[in-house]
Design a protein around this motif. Structure first.
Motif, PDB file in Angstrom:
ATOM      1  N   LEU A  59      42.641  -8.934 -22.815  1.00  0.00           N
ATOM      2  CA  LEU A  59      43.582  -7.906 -22.536  1.00  0.00           C
ATOM      3  C   LEU A  59      44.175  -7.769 -23.835  1.00  0.00           C
ATOM      4  CD1 LEU A  59      45.233  -9.090 -19.399  1.00  0.00           C
ATOM      5  CD2 LEU A  59      43.596  -7.053 -19.581  1.00  0.00           C
ATOM      6  N   PRO A  60      44.655  -6.403 -24.250  1.00  0.00           N
ATOM      7  CA  PRO A  60      45.337  -6.264 -25.380  1.00  0.00           C
ATOM      8  C   PRO A  60      46.533  -6.871 -25.635  1.00  0.00           C
ATOM      9  CG  PRO A  60      45.485  -4.337 -24.065  1.00  0.00           C
ATOM     10  CD  PRO A  60      44.380  -5.287 -23.482  1.00  0.00           C
ATOM     11  N   GLY A  61      47.121  -7.684 -26.826  1.00  0.00           N
ATOM     12  CA  GLY A  61      48.447  -8.436 -26.751  1.00  0.00           C
ATOM     13  C   GLY A  61      48.274  -9.947 -26.325  1.00  0.00           C
ATOM     14  N   GLU A  62      48.820 -10.150 -25.095  1.00  0.00           N
ATOM     15  CA  GLU A  62      48.724 -11.348 -24.523  1.00  0.00           C
ATOM     16  C   GLU A  62      47.520 -11.512 -23.586  1.00  0.00           C
ATOM     17  OE1 GLU A  62      52.277 -14.453 -23.223  1.00  0.00           O
ATOM     18  OE2 GLU A  62      52.067 -12.136 -21.998  1.00  0.00           O
ATOM     19  N   ASN A  63      46.573 -12.416 -23.662  1.00  0.00           N
ATOM     20  CA  ASN A  63      45.189 -12.408 -22.978  1.00  0.00           C
ATOM     21  C   ASN A  63      45.701 -13.156 -21.476  1.00  0.00           C
ATOM     22  OD1 ASN A  63      45.368 -15.326 -22.933  1.00  0.00           O
ATOM     23  ND2 ASN A  63      43.986 -15.422 -24.626  1.00  0.00           N
ATOM     24  N   GLY A  64      44.776 -13.076 -20.595  1.00  0.00           N
ATOM     25  CA  GLY A  64      44.809 -13.144 -19.353  1.00  0.00           C
ATOM     26  C   GLY A  64      45.023 -14.611 -19.051  1.00  0.00           C
ATOM     27  N   PHE A  65      44.570 -15.685 -20.045  1.00  0.00           N
ATOM     28  CA  PHE A  65      45.090 -17.135 -19.778  1.00  0.00           C
ATOM     29  C   PHE A  65      46.641 -17.052 -20.060  1.00  0.00           C
ATOM     30  CE2 PHE A  65      40.410 -17.907 -21.225  1.00  0.00           C
ATOM     31  CZ  PHE A  65      40.075 -17.860 -19.874  1.00  0.00           C
ATOM     32  N   VAL A  91      45.556 -16.017  -8.504  1.00  0.00           N
ATOM     33  CA  VAL A  91      44.840 -15.211  -9.600  1.00  0.00           C
ATOM     34  C   VAL A  91      43.386 -15.392  -9.645  1.00  0.00           C
ATOM     35  CG1 VAL A  91      44.774 -15.123 -12.093  1.00  0.00           C
ATOM     36  CG2 VAL A  91      46.999 -15.291 -11.046  1.00  0.00           C
ATOM     37  N   ILE A  92      42.830 -14.351  -9.686  1.00  0.00           N
ATOM     38  CA  ILE A  92      41.283 -14.279  -9.713  1.00  0.00           C
ATOM     39  C   ILE A  92      41.129 -13.609 -10.992  1.00  0.00           C
ATOM     40  CG2 ILE A  92      38.875 -13.563  -8.998  1.00  0.00           C
ATOM     41  CD1 ILE A  92      40.091 -13.360  -6.008  1.00  0.00           C
ATOM     42  N   PHE A  93      40.296 -14.421 -11.806  1.00  0.00           N
ATOM     43  CA  PHE A  93      39.878 -14.108 -13.209  1.00  0.00           C
ATOM     44  C   PHE A  93      38.500 -13.229 -13.083  1.00  0.00           C
ATOM     45  CE2 PHE A  93      42.803 -17.372 -14.775  1.00  0.00           C
ATOM     46  CZ  PHE A  93      43.491 -16.801 -15.928  1.00  0.00           C
ATOM     47  N   LEU A  94      38.270 -12.033 -13.588  1.00  0.00           N
ATOM     48  CA  LEU A  94      37.480 -11.188 -13.433  1.00  0.00           C
ATOM     49  C   LEU A  94      37.042 -10.690 -14.934  1.00  0.00           C
ATOM     50  CD1 LEU A  94      35.511  -9.761 -11.194  1.00  0.00           C
ATOM     51  CD2 LEU A  94      36.992  -7.977 -11.445  1.00  0.00           C
ATOM     52  N   THR A  95      36.033 -11.513 -15.394  1.00  0.00           N
ATOM     53  CA  THR A  95      35.912 -11.506 -16.829  1.00  0.00           C
ATOM     54  C   THR A  95      34.445 -11.257 -17.355  1.00  0.00           C
ATOM     55  OG1 THR A  95      36.595 -12.334 -18.825  1.00  0.00           O
ATOM     56  CG2 THR A  95      36.272 -13.832 -17.244  1.00  0.00           C
ATOM     57  N   ALA A  96      34.216 -10.879 -18.521  1.00  0.00           N
ATOM     58  CA  ALA A  96      32.832 -10.850 -19.040  1.00  0.00           C
ATOM     59  C   ALA A  96      32.742 -12.150 -19.868  1.00  0.00           C
ATOM     60  CB  ALA A  96      32.788  -9.618 -20.173  1.00  0.00           C
ATOM     61  N   ARG A  97      33.530 -12.837 -20.130  1.00  0.00           N
ATOM     62  CA  ARG A  97      33.594 -14.208 -20.949  1.00  0.00           C
ATOM     63  C   ARG A  97      32.877 -15.177 -19.858  1.00  0.00           C
ATOM     64  NH1 ARG A  97      39.100 -14.689 -24.313  1.00  0.00           N
ATOM     65  NH2 ARG A  97      38.388 -16.826 -24.773  1.00  0.00           N
ATOM     66  N   ASP A  98      31.989 -16.000 -20.501  1.00  0.00           N
ATOM     67  CA  ASP A  98      30.975 -16.552 -19.295  1.00  0.00           C
ATOM     68  C   ASP A  98      30.743 -18.249 -19.808  1.00  0.00           C
ATOM     69  OD1 ASP A  98      29.305 -16.190 -21.590  1.00  0.00           O
ATOM     70  OD2 ASP A  98      27.919 -15.182 -20.151  1.00  0.00           O
ATOM     71  N   THR A  99      31.441 -18.601 -20.497  1.00  0.00           N
ATOM     72  CA  THR A  99      31.155 -20.099 -21.226  1.00  0.00           C
ATOM     73  C   THR A  99      31.856 -21.008 -19.965  1.00  0.00           C
ATOM     74  OG1 THR A  99      33.097 -20.341 -22.498  1.00  0.00           O
ATOM     75  CG2 THR A  99      31.238 -19.248 -23.569  1.00  0.00           C
ATOM     76  N   PRO A 100      31.245 -22.348 -19.979  1.00  0.00           N
ATOM     77  CA  PRO A 100      31.898 -23.340 -19.134  1.00  0.00           C
ATOM     78  C   PRO A 100      33.426 -23.571 -19.556  1.00  0.00           C
ATOM     79  CG  PRO A 100      29.501 -24.027 -19.714  1.00  0.00           C
ATOM     80  CD  PRO A 100      30.145 -22.694 -20.527  1.00  0.00           C
ATOM     81  N   GLU A 101      33.465 -23.367 -21.023  1.00  0.00           N
ATOM     82  CA  GLU A 101      34.830 -23.721 -21.359  1.00  0.00           C
ATOM     83  C   GLU A 101      35.989 -22.827 -20.880  1.00  0.00           C
ATOM     84  OE1 GLU A 101      32.078 -25.815 -23.854  1.00  0.00           O
ATOM     85  OE2 GLU A 101      32.020 -23.726 -23.165  1.00  0.00           O
ATOM     86  N   ASP A 102      35.398 -21.537 -21.035  1.00  0.00           N
ATOM     87  CA  ASP A 102      36.376 -20.359 -20.256  1.00  0.00           C
ATOM     88  C   ASP A 102      36.696 -20.588 -19.004  1.00  0.00           C
ATOM     89  OD1 ASP A 102      36.521 -18.484 -22.701  1.00  0.00           O
ATOM     90  OD2 ASP A 102      34.700 -17.752 -22.467  1.00  0.00           O
ATOM     91  N   GLU A 103      35.589 -20.927 -17.963  1.00  0.00           N
ATOM     92  CA  GLU A 103      35.878 -21.230 -16.523  1.00  0.00           C
ATOM     93  C   GLU A 103      36.992 -22.325 -16.612  1.00  0.00           C
ATOM     94  OE1 GLU A 103      33.317 -21.663 -12.573  1.00  0.00           O
ATOM     95  OE2 GLU A 103      32.338 -21.365 -14.503  1.00  0.00           O
ATOM     96  N   LEU A 104      36.561 -23.431 -17.220  1.00  0.00           N
ATOM     97  CA  LEU A 104      37.698 -24.687 -17.148  1.00  0.00           C
ATOM     98  C   LEU A 104      39.012 -24.205 -17.516  1.00  0.00           C
ATOM     99  CD1 LEU A 104      35.426 -27.373 -18.488  1.00  0.00           C
ATOM    100  CD2 LEU A 104      36.261 -27.303 -16.257  1.00  0.00           C
ATOM    101  N   LEU A 105      39.075 -23.486 -18.632  1.00  0.00           N
ATOM    102  CA  LEU A 105      40.500 -23.027 -19.226  1.00  0.00           C
ATOM    103  C   LEU A 105      41.204 -22.164 -17.996  1.00  0.00           C
ATOM    104  CD1 LEU A 105      42.441 -22.807 -21.124  1.00  0.00           C
ATOM    105  CD2 LEU A 105      41.369 -21.242 -22.262  1.00  0.00           C
ATOM    106  N   ALA A 106      40.380 -21.245 -17.460  1.00  0.00           N
ATOM    107  CA  ALA A 106      40.894 -20.398 -16.317  1.00  0.00           C
ATOM    108  C   ALA A 106      41.452 -21.159 -15.229  1.00  0.00           C
ATOM    109  CB  ALA A 106      39.897 -19.549 -15.941  1.00  0.00           C
TER     110      ALA A 106
END
Length: 203
Positions: free
Chosen positions: A43-49, A63-78
């Motif tokens: 997202l512009p400015g402050e990201n969803g995380f 909160v359901i994250f709906l995102t094009a980011r697809d790494t395991p690290e992203d999912e763990l961070l979510a």
């Protein structure tokens, strides 16, 4: 009707999500109290995380994250910042709806909204007009009772609190009602609790 907030900067995707939600009995909203949030990460400015981490300081809204980011690290961070689910784009409508339904079913008794005032019982917070206030266990249970019935007698409120393991008598109830009114007034929910003389209280 369950309110779902969409935080998505892509106009096309945001419009598609609104149409999908409306067609399946949900109310998409831009802001204000809601039952669930669909959150993009980029997202512009402050990201969803970062937004989710900040939200968790005052709210347990799923909160359901709906995102094009697809790494395991992203999912763990979510999940690490307090997200309840992680769905990769492009999403399948049926899968998204099933995930939304599952989460809302699990949280159906966790929050309640009446006349713009939202009570989050597990988090013991009240939200009104974008402002929140922390409540004690007694105050949260009292407000929960009032939001679930047209009229709550003094005896009903005392019995409910006693059943939930909180010792309370008539004088203590009066003090808690007064403190609850004061806290609601601080967030703009003025005169929400009305006294029914000789009987009890109502919203």
């Amino acid at each position: 009707m369950k309110r779902i907030q969409i935080i998505e900067d892509d106009t096309v995707i945001r419009t598609e999500l609104k149409m999908l939600l409306q067609a399946n009995g949900y109310m998409p909203v831009e802001d204000g109290p809601c039952d669930l949030i669909l959150m993009d990460v980029n997202l512009p400015g402050e990201n969803g995380f970062a937004r989710c981490r900040k939200l968790r300081q005052t709210s347990d809204t799923p909160v359901i994250f709906l995102t094009a980011r697809d790494t395991p690290e992203d999912e763990l961070l979510a999940f690490g910042v307090g997200g309840d689910d992680f769905i990769r784009k492009p999403y399948h409508s049926s899968v998204l709806l099933a995930r939304i339904g599952r989460i809302l079913k699990n949280t159906v008794n966790d929050s309640l909204t009446v006349r713009g005032l939202t009570l989050n019982l597990p988090g013991m917070t009240a939200l009104f007009d974008g402002k929140s206030v922390e409540l004690t266990k007694n105050e949260a249970r009292i407000l929960w009772c009032l939001m679930n019935k047209e009229l709550c007698t003094r005896d009903e409120l005392i019995e409910d609190l006693w059943t939930n393991g909180m010792y309370i008598d008539g004088n203590t109830l009066y003090v808690n009602i007064g403190r609850l009114r004061e806290k609601l007034g601080h967030i703009g929910a003025v005169d929400f609790i009305r006294t029914v003389r000789g009987v009890g209280y109502r919203l």
